[in-house]
Design a protein around this motif. Structure first.
Motif, mmCIF file in Angstrom:
data_model
loop_
_atom_site.group_PDB
_atom_site.id
_atom_site.type_symbol
_atom_site.label_atom_id
_atom_site.label_comp_id
_atom_site.label_asym_id
_atom_site.label_seq_id
_atom_site.Cartn_x
_atom_site.Cartn_y
_atom_site.Cartn_z
ATOM 1 N N UNK A 142 -0.556 -9.465 9.729
ATOM 2 C CA UNK A 142 -1.359 -8.506 10.493
ATOM 3 C C UNK A 142 -1.663 -7.250 9.660
ATOM 4 N N UNK A 143 -0.659 -6.785 8.927
ATOM 5 C CA UNK A 143 -0.869 -5.619 8.055
ATOM 6 C C UNK A 143 -1.911 -5.922 6.981
ATOM 7 N N UNK A 144 -1.764 -7.053 6.328
ATOM 8 C CA UNK A 144 -2.657 -7.408 5.220
ATOM 9 C C UNK A 144 -4.088 -7.564 5.737
ATOM 10 N N UNK A 145 -4.250 -8.269 6.853
ATOM 11 C CA UNK A 145 -5.606 -8.486 7.372
ATOM 12 C C UNK A 145 -6.239 -7.180 7.839
ATOM 13 N N UNK A 146 -5.430 -6.301 8.428
ATOM 14 C CA UNK A 146 -5.941 -5.000 8.877
ATOM 15 C C UNK A 146 -6.347 -4.113 7.705
ATOM 16 N N UNK A 147 -5.537 -4.117 6.666
ATOM 17 C CA UNK A 147 -5.855 -3.314 5.482
ATOM 18 C C UNK A 147 -7.098 -3.857 4.788
ATOM 19 N N UNK A 148 -7.161 -5.176 4.702
ATOM 20 C CA UNK A 148 -8.314 -5.811 4.064
ATOM 21 C C UNK A 148 -9.601 -5.480 4.832
ATOM 22 N N UNK A 149 -9.522 -5.514 6.155
ATOM 23 C CA UNK A 149 -10.682 -5.184 6.985
ATOM 24 C C UNK A 149 -11.126 -3.741 6.774
ATOM 25 N N UNK A 150 -10.175 -2.874 6.411
ATOM 26 C CA UNK A 150 -10.506 -1.465 6.166
ATOM 27 C C UNK A 150 -10.958 -1.233 4.721
ATOM 28 N N UNK A 151 -11.055 -2.303 3.941
ATOM 29 C CA UNK A 151 -11.591 -2.175 2.589
ATOM 30 C C UNK A 151 -10.556 -2.063 1.489
ATOM 31 N N UNK A 152 -9.276 -2.244 1.823
ATOM 32 C CA UNK A 152 -8.230 -2.168 0.790
ATOM 33 C C UNK A 152 -8.154 -3.521 0.069
ATOM 34 N N UNK A 153 -8.190 -3.494 -1.257
ATOM 35 C CA UNK A 153 -8.129 -4.727 -2.050
ATOM 36 C C UNK A 153 -6.730 -5.340 -1.958
ATOM 37 N N UNK A 154 -6.685 -6.677 -1.876
ATOM 38 C CA UNK A 154 -5.378 -7.358 -1.737
ATOM 39 C C UNK A 154 -4.412 -6.970 -2.851
ATOM 40 N N UNK A 155 -4.925 -6.840 -4.085
ATOM 41 C CA UNK A 155 -4.016 -6.546 -5.205
ATOM 42 C C UNK A 155 -3.471 -5.110 -5.159
ATOM 43 N N UNK A 156 -3.993 -4.285 -4.248
ATOM 44 C CA UNK A 156 -3.462 -2.925 -4.088
ATOM 45 C C UNK A 156 -2.402 -2.839 -2.979
ATOM 46 N N UNK A 157 -2.154 -3.970 -2.309
ATOM 47 C CA UNK A 157 -1.188 -3.984 -1.201
ATOM 48 C C UNK A 157 0.182 -4.443 -1.704
ATOM 49 N N UNK A 158 1.215 -3.689 -1.334
ATOM 50 C CA UNK A 158 2.608 -4.006 -1.657
ATOM 51 C C UNK A 158 3.354 -4.189 -0.340
ATOM 52 N N UNK A 159 3.623 -5.444 0.032
ATOM 53 C CA UNK A 159 4.328 -5.691 1.290
ATOM 54 C C UNK A 159 5.827 -5.476 1.091
ATOM 55 N N UNK A 160 6.420 -4.686 1.982
ATOM 56 C CA UNK A 160 7.867 -4.446 1.987
ATOM 57 C C UNK A 160 8.442 -5.174 3.196
ATOM 58 N N UNK A 161 9.286 -6.195 2.973
ATOM 59 C CA UNK A 161 9.769 -7.021 4.085
ATOM 60 C C UNK A 161 10.736 -6.288 5.018
ATOM 61 N N UNK A 162 11.070 -5.055 4.713
ATOM 62 C CA UNK A 162 11.998 -4.243 5.498
ATOM 63 C C UNK A 162 13.423 -4.774 5.328
ATOM 64 N N UNK A 163 14.085 -4.190 4.372
ATOM 65 C CA UNK A 163 15.439 -4.633 4.034
ATOM 66 C C UNK A 163 16.443 -4.009 5.001
ATOM 67 N N UNK A 164 17.233 -4.863 5.647
ATOM 68 C CA UNK A 164 18.273 -4.406 6.574
ATOM 69 C C UNK A 164 19.635 -4.914 6.088
#
Ligand code: THG
Length: 264
Positions: A142-164
């Protein structure tokens, strides 16, 4: 591996004091040490100051970039603090971080889509923290698709899985690792990043846990990490894992680490 040096964070007492006292020299020394140890970005966080965060974060950007020629990772959920800090930032910053929490998403989307920058997408759902790998992957998609829709390039996205912490639930280890693998399988050009230290919270010998976790995560596709690059054992593990995963042509970085006495 992209290394984000984590040490300039006001959750650390010495840093909070230095920021409060505008101790340029000390902040620049911590920045230089991380740059010399191989950091690609320097994380700056003034989050403990709340009302003064914008002024302090902006001061940190000016102070750190006067000492090191690196882009920074701006660690704040506050769009005003980020805009102010970005106003004096040289180069392409990394914004740490956007998430699906409604306020945060709405506040940060304009910031990250207004300029070329890297963005950390933290796997926080709208109102809850994900626990399983699948929940993390669903949030990431959902984050990736939302960012992509707003014009952010995939290679500029760094997903953090949330370390617990694994001390809370031992299934957290595989959940985080499987999430990293799942996200990178579905989106090979999206990056995976995480902080390491939360994983060991509540357990003894935390540094050992953190560096083993780094190695396991790299095997599953982690290609960026927020860590202390001046930690020699961490750096040794990172260089060794990179070589064994075939990412160190001619083993040259590994050998250079040896020649520098890193494994002694
Ligand atoms: N993901 C993202 N951003 C993050 C984190 C993350 N930012 C904050 C944090 N996690 C990473 N940064 C730090 C900074 C400093 C320390 C740990 C993580 C640190 N910890 C000492 C320790 O663990 O022993 C204690 C503090 C001290 O030295 O006083 O230094 O996961 N996107």
């Amino acid at each position: 591996m992209i290394i984000v040096g984590e040490k300039i964070n006001t959750s650390r007492k010495a840093i909070a004091e230095a920021v409060e006292n505008r101790d340029t020299e000390y902040i620049q020394e911590v920045a230089r040490a991380q740059a010399d140890a191989g950091a690609d970005y320097i994380d700056v966080n003034a989050g403990t100051f709340l009302k003064r965060e914008a002024a302090f974060l902006t001061w940190l950007v000016e102070t750190v970039q006067a000492a090191v020629d690196l882009p920074l990772c701006l660690d704040s959920p506050d769009p005003k603090a980020l805009e102010s800090a970005l106003g004096c930032h040289r180069g392409e910053a990394m914004i740490n971080s956007i998430s699906l929490e409604e306020d945060r998403w709405e506040a940060l989307l304009p910031v990250v889509s207004a300029r070329p920058c890297k963005v950390i997408a933290l796997c926080m759902a709208r109102t809850s923290m994900p626990t399983t790998a699948q929940e993390r992957i669903d949030v990431a998609v959902e984050l990736i698709e939302g960012l992509q829709a707003a014009g952010v390039a995939l290679e500029n996205i760094y997903v953090d899985p949330l370390v617990q912490p694994v001390s809370v639930d031992v299934r957290m280890g595989p959940a985080i690792l499987d999430a990293i693998a799942g996200i990178r399988e579905r989106f090979p050009t999206v990056n995976a990043i995480c902080g390491l230290s939360n994983v060991s919270y509540g357990l003894p010998s935390r540094k050992m846990i953190n560096r083993h976790f780094l190695v396991l995560a790299m095997q599953r596709g982690l290609n960026a990490a927020i860590l202390d690059p001046t930690d020699r054992e961490m750096r040794a593990s990172l260089l060794t894992a990179r070589m064994l995963l075939g990412k160190d042509e001619f083993c040259s970085d590994y050998i250079e680490g040896y020649q520098q006495g890193l494994y002694a």
